[in-house]
Design a protein around this motif. Structure first.
Motif, mmCIF file in Angstrom:
data_model
loop_
_atom_site.group_PDB
_atom_site.id
_atom_site.type_symbol
_atom_site.label_atom_id
_atom_site.label_comp_id
_atom_site.label_asym_id
_atom_site.label_seq_id
_atom_site.Cartn_x
_atom_site.Cartn_y
_atom_site.Cartn_z
ATOM 1 N N THR A 123 -11.329 12.563 -1.783
ATOM 2 C CA THR A 123 -10.342 11.610 -1.268
ATOM 3 C C THR A 123 -10.565 11.320 0.221
ATOM 4 O O THR A 123 -10.338 10.208 0.671
ATOM 5 C CB THR A 123 -8.896 12.087 -1.529
ATOM 6 O OG1 THR A 123 -8.702 13.380 -0.966
ATOM 7 C CG2 THR A 123 -8.614 12.140 -3.025
ATOM 8 N N ARG A 124 -11.050 12.300 0.952
ATOM 9 C CA ARG A 124 -11.381 12.068 2.368
ATOM 10 C C ARG A 124 -12.529 11.048 2.456
ATOM 11 O O ARG A 124 -12.504 10.144 3.288
ATOM 12 C CB ARG A 124 -11.763 13.384 3.053
ATOM 13 C CG ARG A 124 -11.941 13.281 4.533
ATOM 14 C CD ARG A 124 -12.125 14.621 5.258
ATOM 15 N NE ARG A 124 -12.745 15.690 4.508
ATOM 16 C CZ ARG A 124 -12.066 16.710 3.942
ATOM 17 N NH1 ARG A 124 -10.764 16.792 4.050
ATOM 18 N NH2 ARG A 124 -12.704 17.653 3.271
ATOM 19 N N SER A 125 -13.511 11.160 1.563
ATOM 20 C CA SER A 125 -14.627 10.208 1.543
ATOM 21 C C SER A 125 -14.150 8.799 1.202
ATOM 22 O O SER A 125 -14.628 7.819 1.780
ATOM 23 C CB SER A 125 -15.694 10.648 0.537
ATOM 24 O OG SER A 125 -16.313 11.827 0.965
ATOM 25 N N VAL A 126 -13.219 8.696 0.267
ATOM 26 C CA VAL A 126 -12.671 7.388 -0.107
ATOM 27 C C VAL A 126 -11.940 6.778 1.083
ATOM 28 O O VAL A 126 -12.111 5.592 1.404
ATOM 29 C CB VAL A 126 -11.742 7.497 -1.337
ATOM 30 C CG1 VAL A 126 -10.965 6.210 -1.573
ATOM 31 C CG2 VAL A 126 -12.539 7.878 -2.580
ATOM 32 N N ALA A 129 -14.546 5.675 3.694
ATOM 33 C CA ALA A 129 -15.239 4.447 3.271
ATOM 34 C C ALA A 129 -14.342 3.229 3.479
ATOM 35 O O ALA A 129 -14.811 2.174 3.928
ATOM 36 C CB ALA A 129 -15.676 4.560 1.814
ATOM 37 N N ALA A 130 -13.067 3.379 3.183
ATOM 38 C CA ALA A 130 -12.124 2.265 3.374
ATOM 39 C C ALA A 130 -12.013 1.918 4.857
ATOM 40 O O ALA A 130 -12.081 0.735 5.242
ATOM 41 C CB ALA A 130 -10.751 2.629 2.805
ATOM 42 N N ARG A 131 -11.861 2.933 5.697
ATOM 43 C CA ARG A 131 -11.757 2.683 7.145
ATOM 44 C C ARG A 131 -13.046 2.057 7.690
ATOM 45 O O ARG A 131 -13.004 1.160 8.526
ATOM 46 C CB ARG A 131 -11.421 3.969 7.889
ATOM 47 C CG ARG A 131 -9.944 4.339 7.809
ATOM 48 C CD ARG A 131 -9.580 5.465 8.769
ATOM 49 N NE ARG A 131 -10.176 6.734 8.393
ATOM 50 C CZ ARG A 131 -9.642 7.594 7.514
ATOM 51 N NH1 ARG A 131 -8.498 7.328 6.931
ATOM 52 N NH2 ARG A 131 -10.253 8.722 7.234
ATOM 53 N N ASP A 132 -14.200 2.546 7.197
ATOM 54 C CA ASP A 132 -15.487 1.996 7.644
ATOM 55 C C ASP A 132 -15.632 0.519 7.276
ATOM 56 O O ASP A 132 -16.358 -0.223 7.936
ATOM 57 C CB ASP A 132 -16.651 2.787 7.048
ATOM 58 C CG ASP A 132 -16.782 4.182 7.656
ATOM 59 O OD1 ASP A 132 -16.105 4.473 8.672
ATOM 60 O OD2 ASP A 132 -17.558 4.987 7.095
ATOM 61 N N ALA A 133 -14.926 0.095 6.219
ATOM 62 C CA ALA A 133 -14.952 -1.305 5.798
ATOM 63 C C ALA A 133 -13.879 -2.126 6.511
ATOM 64 O O ALA A 133 -13.670 -3.294 6.177
ATOM 65 C CB ALA A 133 -14.763 -1.388 4.282
ATOM 66 N N GLY A 134 -13.188 -1.505 7.478
ATOM 67 C CA GLY A 134 -12.164 -2.217 8.230
ATOM 68 C C GLY A 134 -10.824 -2.264 7.530
ATOM 69 O O GLY A 134 -9.953 -3.059 7.873
ATOM 70 N N PHE A 135 -10.642 -1.403 6.566
ATOM 71 C CA PHE A 135 -9.423 -1.376 5.758
ATOM 72 C C PHE A 135 -8.591 -0.172 6.156
ATOM 73 O O PHE A 135 -9.133 0.889 6.467
ATOM 74 C CB PHE A 135 -9.812 -1.280 4.274
ATOM 75 C CG PHE A 135 -8.678 -1.470 3.320
ATOM 76 C CD1 PHE A 135 -8.196 -2.731 3.019
ATOM 77 C CD2 PHE A 135 -8.085 -0.377 2.704
ATOM 78 C CE1 PHE A 135 -7.155 -2.911 2.136
ATOM 79 C CE2 PHE A 135 -7.038 -0.532 1.811
ATOM 80 C CZ PHE A 135 -6.576 -1.808 1.529
ATOM 81 N N VAL A 136 -7.274 -0.311 6.156
ATOM 82 C CA VAL A 136 -6.385 0.802 6.484
ATOM 83 C C VAL A 136 -5.846 1.378 5.170
ATOM 84 O O VAL A 136 -4.963 0.789 4.545
ATOM 85 C CB VAL A 136 -5.218 0.350 7.389
ATOM 86 C CG1 VAL A 136 -4.304 1.518 7.699
ATOM 87 C CG2 VAL A 136 -5.745 -0.287 8.664
#
Length: 158
Positions: A123-126, A129-136
Motif C-alpha cells: 500500500t505504501r508503494s501504491v 506511485a500515485a504521488r509520483d503521478a501528481g495525484f493525492v
C-alpha cells in the motif's frame, strides 16, 4: 511480505473497541449504531446494507430502512469501524478499529469469502506511485479476485 501487526478483536470486545473508537472521533454510540455494528460483525462474509437492514429488522422486530443503514455504514467506514469491499458493494467489520491502515482484500469468486490482509509495503508503494503521478491519494482500494484455498481444494477433489 512486510505485514502490519495488530490485535484482532472479536465479539463483545470488538463492539467495546468500536464504541471507544467512534466516541474518540467525536461521534455518539447510539443504540441503532450498536445494532448495525453487531449485525455487521455477525456476518461471516461481506454484507450489503440490505443484508444488515434485514438482520437488524429481524432482531428489533421492526422494519429498518436500508438508507438508514447506509448512513451508519458511511460513518463506520469514515471512523475505521468498517471497510467497504468495493467490488461487492458490501461491508465487513474492521476487527481492529483502533489501528488505522490500508487493507488488501482477497475475494473468492466462488463462495464470496473475503479475507483481509495487511501489507504496508504494497500500500505504501501504491500511495508513492500515485504521488509520483501528481495525484493525492486518500484511500487505496486493493482487491484481488480469485479462488480461496477451500474452494481450490474442493475443485481439486472433485
Amino acid at each position: 511480505m512486510h505485514a502490519h501487526d495488530h490485535h484482532e478483536h472479536h465479539g463483545s470486545e470488538l463492539t467495546r473497541v468500536a464504541q471507544a473508537t467512534l466516541e474518540k472521533s467525536g461521534e455518539q454510540w447510539t443504540a441503532m449504531r450498536e445494532h448495525v455494528f453487531e449485525a455487521l460483525s455477525g456476518f461471516a462474509k461481506p454484507a450489503s446494507a440490505y443484508d444488515i437492514a434485514d438482520a437488524v429488522s429481524k432482531a428489533q422486530g421492526r422494519r429498518v430502512a436500508a438508507n438508514s443503514v447506509y448512513r451508519i455504514l458511511d460513518l463506520f467506514v469514515g471512523a475505521n469501524l468498517a471497510r467497504r469491499v468495493e467490488s461487492a458493494n458490501a461491508y465487513v467489520a474492521n476487527a481492529h478499529p483502533d489501528c488505522l491502515h490500508d487493507c488488501i482484500f482477497l475475494v473468492c469468486d466462488r463462495c464470496g469469502q473475503t479475507t483481509h490482509i495487511d501489507d504496508d509495503s504494497i500500500t505504501r508503494s501504491v500511495r508513492t506511485a500515485a504521488r509520483d503521478a501528481g495525484f493525492v491519494p486518500v484511500r487505496p482500494v486493493i482487491e484481488v479476485r480469485g479462488t480461496c484455498s477451500t474452494c481450490a481444494q474442493d475443485t481439486a477433489v472433485a
